[in-house]
Design a protein around this motif. Structure first.
Motif, short mmCIF file in Angstrom:
data_model
loop_
_atom_site.label_atom_id
_atom_site.label_comp_id
_atom_site.label_asym_id
_atom_site.label_seq_id
_atom_site.Cartn_x
_atom_site.Cartn_y
_atom_site.Cartn_z
N GLN A 323 0.80 -1.21 0.00
CA GLN A 323 0.00 0.00 0.00
C GLN A 323 0.84 1.27 0.00
O GLN A 323 0.30 2.36 0.08
CB GLN A 323 -0.95 -0.03 1.20
N GLN A 324 2.16 1.11 -0.11
CA GLN A 324 3.03 2.27 -0.21
C GLN A 324 3.87 2.14 -1.48
O GLN A 324 4.39 1.06 -1.79
CB GLN A 324 3.96 2.39 1.00
N SER A 325 4.03 3.24 -2.19
CA SER A 325 4.73 3.22 -3.47
C SER A 325 6.22 2.97 -3.33
O SER A 325 6.88 2.63 -4.31
CB SER A 325 4.49 4.54 -4.21
N ASP A 326 6.77 3.10 -2.12
CA ASP A 326 8.20 2.86 -1.92
C ASP A 326 8.46 1.48 -1.32
O ASP A 326 9.55 1.22 -0.82
CB ASP A 326 8.81 3.94 -1.04
N THR A 327 7.46 0.57 -1.36
CA THR A 327 7.58 -0.77 -0.80
C THR A 327 7.63 -1.79 -1.93
O THR A 327 6.87 -1.68 -2.89
CB THR A 327 6.38 -1.08 0.12
N PRO A 328 8.50 -2.81 -1.84
CA PRO A 328 8.54 -3.83 -2.89
C PRO A 328 7.23 -4.61 -2.97
O PRO A 328 6.45 -4.66 -2.01
CB PRO A 328 9.69 -4.75 -2.47
N LEU A 329 6.99 -5.23 -4.12
CA LEU A 329 5.87 -6.15 -4.24
C LEU A 329 6.04 -7.29 -3.26
O LEU A 329 7.15 -7.64 -2.86
CB LEU A 329 5.77 -6.69 -5.67
N THR A 330 4.92 -7.89 -2.86
CA THR A 330 4.97 -8.93 -1.84
C THR A 330 5.60 -10.21 -2.38
O THR A 330 5.68 -10.43 -3.59
CB THR A 330 3.56 -9.25 -1.32
N ALA A 331 5.99 -11.08 -1.44
CA ALA A 331 6.56 -12.37 -1.81
C ALA A 331 5.57 -13.24 -2.57
O ALA A 331 5.96 -14.16 -3.30
CB ALA A 331 7.03 -13.10 -0.55
N ASP A 332 4.29 -12.96 -2.42
CA ASP A 332 3.23 -13.76 -3.04
C ASP A 332 2.56 -13.03 -4.19
O ASP A 332 1.41 -13.34 -4.54
CB ASP A 332 2.17 -14.13 -1.99
N GLU A 333 3.24 -12.05 -4.79
CA GLU A 333 2.58 -11.19 -5.76
C GLU A 333 1.90 -11.97 -6.89
O GLU A 333 0.76 -11.64 -7.27
CB GLU A 333 3.59 -10.20 -6.35
#
Length: 541
Positions: A323-333
């Protein structure tokens, strides 16, 4: 583009006209993602409905307009007096209901429910279907002392090892259609159990917990027309739970309260939430301060919630972390996106990572996912406003009327697909537990999480705050081997990786006469055998 009740007016024409003190809907140009996030960062009451180069803002009086202007934003007025607009919509609904036949919804309703209506209907469903429907009352009363209630639905509803789908509505008081969707789905499941093989099979393989209204105080205040466009709960002073109904309804306190969907621990205090108690996105004094939020934490922490849906409106979206633009995609993307896209296909909503709308922090679905590994989503229903005609806002969307084939689309189909995802063993983990009949089985783990770096009122950023999370689920062993669907012990991390943790699985005989426990590490989609048969003979590990 949504249809509105009145034409767009310029600021010069309407911004200082009669009714300027009323809550108004404004359209603010935000041609870039950076501008959208800058608007959110001002603490404006931003609607979750992205337009083509603009966002919409709820202005609670002229001071909100001045704040926008002082921040360098221009705007047009879309609806000058939203309270008057809502009352017109409701009057039209009531007039139609007096002459119309029952709607095609499972309940047949044509008008928005009151808080009392929800309680009455939940009581009726539970009383008429005791083997299928169990009433639940959550442990924390609201700030005004109201019970927060829900239903658990499953064939032979007693606790066992089936996975859980948690469906909640109305974190935000003014989002009336969200509670309607949850209540209609409860009616739908009860009505079709035993007659629809798809529904019957789901209720045999999994269970669902439904809480139509998380924010009972705010919803009651909004639905009773005292503050139709109230967003937050009834918090007036941080740390002071002695609040009266009069204090909450006082127009002088209309801006106060905590945004419940910014009060969850993971990423609390980060971008997309405000430290200002008068902001529409006020996060609270610290994580989990609000009893309504602690109720949802209790449900997720004591059940194996393999999928969670928090329903909002009105952006026409299926949102998933990050939910933040500076956070990587999740491990389960990849899997997360596949499920989200299936929900979007059913509803006609866009399926996106949440940050593509705008930055938020401290929300339900993200906290649940990073705490349990269960897939947490947020629906944004469609509509040109929070309060649209019941046919448009509820009936058409629930059934998919006007956009997709009646039998194959709409929120109903989306929720059925999510229920199926919750039941799918590939989306969680399974423990094959052997234990003596009648023993109490527990699966648990305790770990430390941290908030985001905490944004301060002066614009600075403080250190993340650590907090403890405890996950504990129990069941009674039927004897022999039993399947227990659980979330993976290997937990997703906010940096896009995973954290290798173990479940502790414990067996206790009645009166604590004998016990045994083992640690088990299990990832998503995996099965693990857990032998607790020594529990019959005495302590052991």
């Amino acid at each position: 583009m949504p249809a509105y009740a009145q034409p767009t007016q310029s600021t010069d024409e309407a911004g200082r006209a009669d009714g300027a003190d009323a809550v108004a809907l404004l359209r603010v140009p935000t041609p870039t993602a950076a501008e959208a996030n800058r608007l959110v960062a001002t603490g404006a009451d931003v609607a979750p409905a992205p337009g083509d180069g603009y966002l919409e803002v709820y202005a609670h009086g002229p001071e909100d307009r001045r704040a926008l202007e002082n921040s360098g934003f221009h705007y047009d007025v879309v609806i000058r007096d939203l309270a008057a607009h809502t009352r017109t919509v409701l009057a039209e609904d009531e007039a139609r209901a007096r002459t119309a036949s029952a709607s095609p919804l499972p309940s047949g309703r044509n008008t928005y429910r009151t808080l009392a209506d929800y309680g009455t209907e939940m009581d009726r469903l539970a009383t008429a279907n005791p083997d299928l429907v169990r009433p639940i009352t959550l442990p924390h009363r609201s700030l005004l002392g109201k019970e927060v209630r829900g239903l658990e639905i499953a064939r032979d509803v007693a606790d066992d090892g089936r996975p859980v789908f948690l469906l909640v509505g109305t974190h935000h008081a003014r989002e009336w259609p969200t509670a309607e969707m949850v209540m209609e789905f409860a009616h739908d499941l009860v009505e079709h159990d035993g007659t629809d093989p798809r529904v019957t099979g789901l209720l045999e393989r999994a269970r669902i917990i439904l809480v139509p209204i998380v924010n009972v105080d705010g919803y009651d205040l909004s639905r009773s027309y005292l503050q139709e466009y109230k967003r937050k709960n009834c918090r007036v002073v941080d740390g002071d739970d002695e609040i009266t109904p009069g204090e909450c309804a006082d127009p002088a306190h209309e801006r106060l309260g905590v945004d419940l969907n910014r009060n969850y621990g993971v990423n609390w205090g980060g971008r997309g939430a405000s430290p200002d108690p008068e902001s529409g996105t006020y996060r609270g004094a610290s994580p989990f301060t609000e009893p309504e939020v602690r109720n949802v934490r209790h449900l997720v922490s004591t059940h194996q919630v393999t999928s969670l849906q928090s329903v909002h409106n009105y952006g026409g979206l299926v949102l998933r972390p990050p939910q933040q633009s500076d956070t990587p995609l999740t491990a389960d993307e990849e899997r997360y996106a596949d499920i989200g896209d299936a929900l979007g296909d059913a509803t006609g909503y866009d399926s996106i990572p949440s940050y593509q709308l705008y930055d938020t922090s401290g929300s339900t679905g993200e906290w649940s996912y990073f705490t349990t590994g269960g897939f947490g989503f947020e629906f944004e229903l469609e509509g040109g406003n929070f309060h649209v005609a019941y046919q448009e806002g509820v009936v058409d969307q629930y059934l998919g009327i006007g956009t997709q084939d009646h039998a194959d689309g709409g929120v109903r189909e989306g929720l059925l697909r999510q229920f199926e995802a919750a039941a799918d063993r590939e989306n969680h983990s399974v423990l094959d537990v052997s234990a003596p009949r009648g023993a109490t089985l527990t699966v648990e783990k305790t770990f430390t999480q941290r908030t985001a770096p905490v944004r301060q009122p002066d614009g600075g950023v403080g250190e993340p705050i650590p907090f403890t999370s405890e996950l504990t689920s129990t069941m009674t062993a039927p004897g022999g081997a039993v399947e227990w669907s659980v979330n993976p012990s290997v937990r997703p991390a906010r940096d896009g990786g995973t954290i290798a943790e173990s479940w502790t699985v414990r067996c206790e005989r009645p009166r604590g006469a004998a016990w045994q426990e083992v640690d088990v590490t299990v990832a998503r989609g995996e099965r693990a055998e857990v032998d607790l048969r020594r529990c019959a003979g005495g302590p052991g590990r």
